[in-house]
Design an enzyme around this catalytic site. Structure first.
Site, short mmCIF file in Angstrom:
data_model
loop_
_atom_site.label_atom_id
_atom_site.label_comp_id
_atom_site.label_asym_id
_atom_site.label_seq_id
_atom_site.Cartn_x
_atom_site.Cartn_y
_atom_site.Cartn_z
N CYS A 1 0.98 -1.09 -0.18
CA CYS A 1 0.02 0.07 -0.11
C CYS A 1 1.00 1.18 -0.30
O CYS A 1 1.80 1.37 0.84
CB CYS A 1 -0.96 -0.10 1.18
SG CYS A 1 -1.99 1.59 1.32
N CYS B 1 -8.65 -5.44 -9.79
CA CYS B 1 -8.08 -4.20 -10.78
C CYS B 1 -7.67 -3.18 -9.97
O CYS B 1 -8.57 -2.38 -9.39
CB CYS B 1 -9.46 -3.96 -11.71
SG CYS B 1 -9.09 -2.91 -13.02
FE FE Z 1 -2.97 1.23 3.51
#
Ligand code: FE
Length: 135
Positions: A49, A121
């Site tokens: 992330c 996606c």
């Molecule tokens: Fe995160």
């Protein structure tokens, strides 16, 4: 199950993220197809992330979907991402978010390859690639 552990104000996120990362992760934006940094990336490694560093996807489940965005048939761990119904833009879709910081990543579709039949996606700008062996 949502286990959002990292909570920051908009101002804090805006300071930490690039404008494009902020637009996607915090404002649920989408990068233009075929423009993302990782669309063609075939290197072995982990996709983290871009906002909180949690591992989201792995190169082992990345595949060529032709969609214009990095596509994966499963997340790195079952609880790495959360999904929820998204009715925006006159479409019925499933939104994919980081389970740790709540950042918007992309959408989930059911036209992926076996063994799951799923297609995560995901926007390149929502992730940071970590080449295998660099951890
Ligand atoms: Fe995160």
């Amino acid at each position: 199950m949502t286990k959002t552990e990292i909570v920051k104000t908009d101002a804090e996120w805006q300071q930490e993220l690039t404008p494009e990362q902020y637009r996607i992760l915090r404002q649920k934006g989408t990068e233009r197809p075929f423009t993302g940094e990782y669309y063609h990336n075939k290197a072995a490694g982990a996709y983290l992330c871009a906002a909180c560093g949690q591992e989201l996807f792995n190169s082992a489940s990345k595949y060529e979907s032709g969609s214009g965005w990095p596509s994966y048939w499963q997340p790195a761990a079952a609880d790495a991402v959360d999904t929820r119904r998204d009715l925006s833009h006159a479409m019925i879709r499933t939104e994919v978010t980081c389970s740790r910081c709540g950042g918007h990543l992309g959408h989930l579709f059911d036209d992926g390859p076996q063994p799951t039949g799923l297609r995560y996606c995901i926007n390149s700008a929502a992730m940071k690639f970590q080449p295998a062996g660099d951890a």
